[in-house]
Design a protein around this motif. Structure first.
Motif: not given
Length: 246
Positions: A102-128
């Motif tokens: 039920d949470d918005i999980v933020l996904h910054p552009l400099d994320d270092v984790l190799p996600w196949e699918g991000l948990p939670g709900r996506p944010a409208l924009e990705r933080p820089a």
């Protein structure tokens, strides 16, 4: 090398969250005449600096392009979720991806984790950046999943973190251009691998102490040794002869 000449520096880059202090300290102890320059760079910039020859080696996050870069994995970090201190998940010792549904999980552009699918709900924009995402978490806009070292790097009193089970992890490695495995790179490899200064695979070996020559045995003159030993006194030639009768 004369006293006026200075060795060229060993240029080491590292990415945020990596703490190279212990290796730098050992370098300075073993190679005091070779300066080490240390520069923190964004994750995305590290490989380019190595390939362009602007750094000799780097403490980077995997993966790297193994066709042109050598890499020695050093350790793998635990993944955590950063949340406000009053978030519901703080009641648990560890969190699963399902707990963030039920949470918005933020996904910054400099994320270092190799996600196949991000948990939670996506944010409208990705933080820089991760730093920007931390600010959004503090504002109550969402939560952030990062390696533990980045959670500690961006620590705030109003935020906390919990281990996230079943999430991808990030590994840190020592990397350098495969075509530029220099003597100094080998020295640093020995340090991060924990080799001693006298290791046969290290380069900064201390010369072995010269062996002292074994003492030569001194032959004692006949008749000078202790009585009863192999070098005892000479026998009395008159001892044991019968006396003449008068």
């Amino acid at each position: 090398m004369t006293g006026s000449e200075v060795s060229p520096p060993f240029r080491l880059v590292y990415v945020p969250g990596v703490m190279p202090d212990k290796w730098v300290r050992v370098w300075n102890e073993r190679l005091p005449d070779v300066p080490l320059t240390l520069t923190q760079v964004p994750v995305q910039a590290a490989q380019g600096l190595l390939l362009d020859g602007d750094a000799d080696a780097g403490l980077v996050r995997l993966p790297v392009d193994r066709t042109v870069l050598s890499a020695i994995p050093l350790y793998t970090e635990r993944t955590v979720v950063v949340v406000p201190r009053d978030h519901l998940v703080t009641a648990a010792d560890a969190v699963s991806p399902e707990d963030l549904a039920d949470d918005i999980v933020l996904h910054p552009l400099d994320d270092v984790l190799p996600w196949e699918g991000l948990p939670g709900r996506p944010a409208l924009e990705r933080p820089a950046t991760t730093a920007d995402a931390i600010e959004l978490v503090a504002a109550g806009i969402g939560v952030l999943v990062v390696p533990l070292s980045l959670a500690r790097l961006h620590h705030r009193k109003d935020l906390t973190h919990r281990p996230l089970e079943g999430a991808p992890e990030s590994s840190v490695a020592l990397s350098w251009p495969e075509a530029a495995t220099t003597d100094r790179v080998e020295d640093f490899i020995g340090i991060v691998r924990g080799r001693t200064v006298n290791s046969t695979r290290g380069r900064t070996q201390q010369p072995a102490p010269a062996k002292k020559p074994a003492p030569t045995a001194r032959r004692q003159p006949a008749g000078r040794g202790r009585r009863g030993g192999t070098g005892g006194t000479a026998k009395n030639p008159r001892r044991g002869k019968p006396r003449r009768r008068s």
